[in-house]
Design a protein around this motif. Structure first.
Motif, PDB file in Angstrom:
ATOM      1  N   VAL A 107      47.649  48.470  27.651  1.00 56.55           N
ATOM      2  CA  VAL A 107      48.414  49.129  28.708  1.00 56.55           C
ATOM      3  C   VAL A 107      49.543  48.245  29.246  1.00 56.55           C
ATOM      4  N   VAL A 145      48.785  38.352  34.089  1.00 57.48           N
ATOM      5  CA  VAL A 145      47.818  39.412  34.388  1.00 57.48           C
ATOM      6  C   VAL A 145      46.755  39.499  33.300  1.00 57.48           C
ATOM      7  N   GLY A 146      45.672  40.191  33.609  1.00 56.44           N
ATOM      8  CA  GLY A 146      44.723  40.597  32.571  1.00 56.44           C
ATOM      9  C   GLY A 146      43.382  39.930  32.656  1.00 56.44           C
ATOM     10  N   GLN A 160      44.521  47.407  36.175  1.00 57.81           N
ATOM     11  CA  GLN A 160      43.705  47.768  35.026  1.00 57.81           C
ATOM     12  C   GLN A 160      44.232  49.059  34.410  1.00 57.81           C
ATOM     13  N   THR A 161      43.708  49.394  33.233  1.00 55.82           N
ATOM     14  CA  THR A 161      44.194  50.561  32.496  1.00 55.82           C
ATOM     15  C   THR A 161      44.256  51.794  33.398  1.00 55.82           C
ATOM     16  N   GLU A 162      43.204  52.002  34.183  1.00 54.66           N
ATOM     17  CA  GLU A 162      43.128  53.211  35.000  1.00 54.66           C
ATOM     18  C   GLU A 162      44.196  53.250  36.091  1.00 54.66           C
ATOM     19  N   MET A 195      44.480  36.532  43.478  1.00 50.32           N
ATOM     20  CA  MET A 195      45.278  37.561  42.792  1.00 50.32           C
ATOM     21  C   MET A 195      46.438  38.033  43.656  1.00 50.32           C
ATOM     22  N   ASP A 251      35.303  45.968  39.532  1.00 50.61           N
ATOM     23  CA  ASP A 251      35.462  44.515  39.684  1.00 50.61           C
ATOM     24  C   ASP A 251      34.855  44.080  41.018  1.00 50.61           C
ATOM     25  N   ARG A 300      33.200  40.926  36.901  1.00 48.28           N
ATOM     26  CA  ARG A 300      33.024  42.355  36.659  1.00 48.28           C
ATOM     27  C   ARG A 300      31.679  42.781  37.241  1.00 48.28           C
ATOM     28  N   LYS A 329      35.836  40.216  28.751  1.00 48.04           N
ATOM     29  CA  LYS A 329      37.292  40.016  28.682  1.00 48.04           C
ATOM     30  C   LYS A 329      37.547  38.801  27.819  1.00 48.04           C
ATOM     31  N   LEU A 365      39.782  43.839  26.772  1.00 54.12           N
ATOM     32  CA  LEU A 365      38.535  44.361  27.310  1.00 54.12           C
ATOM     33  C   LEU A 365      37.681  44.827  26.135  1.00 54.12           C
TER      34      LEU A 365
HETATM   35  P1  AMP Z   1      42.349  46.429  31.266  1.00 54.28           P
HETATM   36  O1  AMP Z   1      41.950  47.777  31.720  1.00 54.28           O
HETATM   37  O2  AMP Z   1      42.080  46.160  29.825  1.00 54.28           O
HETATM   38  O3  AMP Z   1      43.751  46.113  31.650  1.00 54.28           O
HETATM   39  O4  AMP Z   1      41.430  45.386  32.025  1.00 54.28           O
HETATM   40  C1  AMP Z   1      41.346  45.414  33.407  1.00 54.28           C
HETATM   41  C2  AMP Z   1      40.389  44.364  33.898  1.00 54.28           C
HETATM   42  O5  AMP Z   1      40.894  43.062  33.595  1.00 54.28           O
HETATM   43  C3  AMP Z   1      40.221  44.373  35.387  1.00 54.28           C
HETATM   44  O6  AMP Z   1      39.339  45.377  35.823  1.00 54.28           O
HETATM   45  C4  AMP Z   1      39.696  42.958  35.629  1.00 54.28           C
HETATM   46  O7  AMP Z   1      38.334  42.866  35.318  1.00 54.28           O
HETATM   47  C5  AMP Z   1      40.513  42.153  34.620  1.00 54.28           C
HETATM   48  N1  AMP Z   1      41.721  41.623  35.263  1.00 54.28           N
HETATM   49  C6  AMP Z   1      42.972  42.114  35.223  1.00 54.28           C
HETATM   50  N2  AMP Z   1      43.822  41.334  35.930  1.00 54.28           N
HETATM   51  C7  AMP Z   1      43.092  40.339  36.446  1.00 54.28           C
HETATM   52  C8  AMP Z   1      43.380  39.217  37.289  1.00 54.28           C
HETATM   53  N3  AMP Z   1      44.605  38.966  37.716  1.00 54.28           N
HETATM   54  N4  AMP Z   1      42.349  38.417  37.641  1.00 54.28           N
HETATM   55  C9  AMP Z   1      41.089  38.661  37.208  1.00 54.28           C
HETATM   56  N5  AMP Z   1      40.767  39.692  36.406  1.00 54.28           N
HETATM   57  C10 AMP Z   1      41.743  40.524  36.028  1.00 54.28           C
END
Ligand code: AMP
Length: 599
Positions: free
Chosen positions: A269, A342-343, A368-370, A389, A462, A477, A483, A488
């Motif tokens: 995403v 990010v991520g 996150q994706t959502e 963050m 989270d 999580r 991750k 993910l």
């Molecule tokens: P995705 O949907 O693949 O983008 O993954 C989203 C997930 O990545 C989030 O729910 C978090 O668990 C993790 N994530 C994304 N950004 C961060 C961040 N800046 N710090 C810690 N975890 C993150």
């Protein structure tokens, strides 16, 4: 935590002022309706289309001749695509889809690396009002099959090599996939049941006129993972571009003359929302590198392309840190004025490394994706607290919800979720729905979608806490998803692939700490009678995982066990497995059947 060290910053000489200069004032005055006004809409009040905002409106104005995308191939010179070129290329793609009889709302999938065809294809599909769905090019055949099937894809655009390795073996399981279009082949050279993309595009009309587009029309389908069952297809709509534009302004601080580089792969995403849409909505120049990580190459790109805004990931930063500052020698990074990541959690050392070696802290942000777009961020104008963050974006209400002892959200007497008001107390991070890039559904799974909400809040899955200054801190999580290097990974998917092997009776998959990738995938397997543990079988299972799932998802380590800890309903207790593996206290894990089965 409010005493955490902060890194204060100055606006450098000759640098533009931050777009978001005063956080509190920006939050107080922000409205999504106001953010929408920064966009044009389709001419004649015919709605809102992402491709128009990202391409055509610039191609029809003074930015027509500006480079929109600069492709750095693995070899050979850079290829520049101006906004005018991109308008024609996306027009051809939209006309091609029209000619193939693809309907608005149908899914067009892409299994491609960072290549011009992907960018023109995604934006062309949006122009045509079909739905773009990008797949990570390191996926093996099984994740590709699942996503094409769940997404009900009508068209797939890919390379001959990916087709042969990842799609041909499963094509017979995808009856709804009507057209497979291949790059890099001539009309005569395309394998059976595929067509060559280039000749079709050459014949197609570049002057496609976008039909009226309802902002709520489905535009993008992004697959993400839960801990059980199949991947979840998060549905996003054309209105999402309002959030991409607004967050590009405030969180990435994009200015008109920026040269921007997002290192995320377009199969995820981030590679779409911020690798294509947000920067193009701002009409800036995006650098796109086809190659994978290489420290010398990356420093070379930052310096030679005069990148001003760089959006990358913690794993990449840690890889640069590991290589050491010597790799920077001879590279002039003076153009850089903003770096974000990010991520996955960005460790404080990485933030400080940025200050010491790039001349500015790395600005962590969270989404996150959502959520479709950045929700929490360290802004350029704000002091950074390494390890945090940051704070919610204007227009975003974030909260920490108290959890009950079974992993649900605690509610008060009237059924309302309990919001943690005290600083420093851990709970589940939740967001108040209503921002434009929020997902509108999990495709075909309304129940799973409904489970994401509790009394007016969207549950992110989270765990986090907020300090006295309103900064959010990631804790972990709430479910078992892994991750690794920013990807993910659903443990269930890996367990299922391992259990397809005739030697495996049961499998449990967890994330174990990895200094660079954050987490690495580790599997524990119980063998069927008649199979003996040993090095040869371990290697065979590792190879099986890689072939089925692709290197990015497959386990890196496999251990044999006589039995796995199971719940009463015979589900693997991954948290217990993890606690035992890492020597963590098991607490009540072994006695409680923990919920959170579906992240
Ligand atoms: P995705 O949907 O693949 O983008 O993954 C989203 C997930 O990545 C989030 O729910 C978090 O668990 C993790 N994530 C994304 N950004 C961060 C961040 N800046 N710090 C810690 N975890 C993150």
């Amino acid at each position: 935590m409010s005493v955490a060290p902060t890194i204060a910053k100055r606006v450098g000489e000759g640098e533009p002022a931050p777009n978001l200069a005063d956080y509190d004032a920006a939050r107080a005055s922000f409205t999504w309706a106001g953010a929408r006004e920064a966009l044009d809409g389709l001419p004649g009040g015919r709605g809102l289309n992402i491709a128009h905002e990202c391409v055509d409106r610039h191609a029809d104005g003074p930015r027509a001749g500006r480079v929109a995308l600069r492709f750095l191939g693995r070899h050979g010179p850079a290829v520049d695509v101006t906004y005018a070129d991109l308008a024609a290329a996306t027009g051809r793609f939209a006309s091609l889809l029209d000619g193939l009889g693809v309907e608005a709302g149908e899914r067009v999938a892409f299994l491609l690396g960072r290549r011009p065809e992907l960018y023109a294809g995604v934006l062309g599909a949006l122009k045509h009002r079909s739905v773009a769905c990008t797949l990570f090019s390191a996926f093996g055949p099984e994740p590709v099959r699942q996503r094409l099937s769940l997404g009900d894809a009508r068209v797939l655009v890919t390379t001959p090599a990916f087709y042969e390795r990842k799609v041909a073996p499963i094509r017979h399981e995808l009856p709804a996939l009507r057209h497979v279009l291949l790059t890099d082949v001539t009309a005569d050279g395309a394998p059976a049941a595929t067509r060559a993309l280039d000749p079709l595009l050459q014949e197609a009309d570049p002057g496609y006129v976008t039909e009226p587009t309802d902002p709520e029309q489905m535009a993008l389908l992004h697959f993400t993972r839960g801990t059980t069952g199949t991947p979840k297809g998060a549905v996003h709509v054309h209105d999402a571009i309002v959030a991409h534009h607004a967050t590009g302004l405030s969180a990435l601080d994009l200015h008109d003359d920026d040269v921007y580089w997002c290192t995320a792969a377009p199969g995820w995403v981030t590679g779409i929302s911020y690798g294509i849409l947000a920067p193009l909505a701002h009409g800036v120049t995006c650098v796109v590198d086809e190659a994978e990580f290489d420290a010398d190459r990356w420093y070379g790109i930052l310096s030679e392309q005069r990148v001003t805004v760089w959006y990358t990931a913690p794993t990449a930063v840690r890889m640069l840190m590991k290589v050491g500052p010597e790799a920077m020698a001879g590279h002039d990074l003076s153009a850089l004025r903003f770096v974000a990541s990010v991520g996955e959690p960005l460790n404080p050392e990485a933030v400080v490394w940025g200050s010491e070696h790039l001349g500015m802290p790395i600005h962590d942000n969270w989404w996150q994706t959502e959520t479709g777009g950045i929700m929490i961020s360290n802004f350029r104008s704000m002091p950074v607290k390494p390890g945090s963050m940051g704070r919610p974006l204007p227009g975003i209400e974030a909260a920490i919800l108290r959890r009950d002892d079974r992993g649900g959200i605690a509610v008060d007497g009237s059924g309302a979720a309990q919001v943690v008001e005290e600083p420093g107390v851990e709970g589940e991070l939740a967001l108040r729905p209503g921002w434009p890039s929020m997902f509108r559904a999990y495709l075909g799974d309304p129940e799973r979608y409904a489970r994401c909400f509790v009394s007016g809040w969207y549950r992110t899955g989270d765990l986090a806490r907020r300090d006295g200054d309103g900064y959010f801190w990631f804790v972990g999580r709430a479910d078992d998803v892994i991750k690794s290097a920013g990807h993910l990974i659903g443990p269930f998917e890996v367990e299922s692939a391992l259990m397809e092997h005739p030697a495996v009776a049961e499998a449990g998959v967890i994330g174990i700490p990895d200094p660079v990738a954050g987490e690495a995938v580790k599997a524990f397997v119980v063998l069927r009678p008649g199979h003996e543990p040993g090095e040869a079988l371990r290697k065979e299972l590792l190879g099986h995982g890689r072939r089925r799932l692709g290197a990015a998802v497959a386990p890196r380590e496999i251990d044999f066990r006589d039995e796995l800890p199971l719940t009463r309903s015979r589900k693997v207790m991954r948290r217990l497995l993890r606690a035992r593996e890492l020597g963590l206290p098991e607490g009540d894990l072994s006695t409680l059947e923990r919920g959170a089965d579906d992240g």
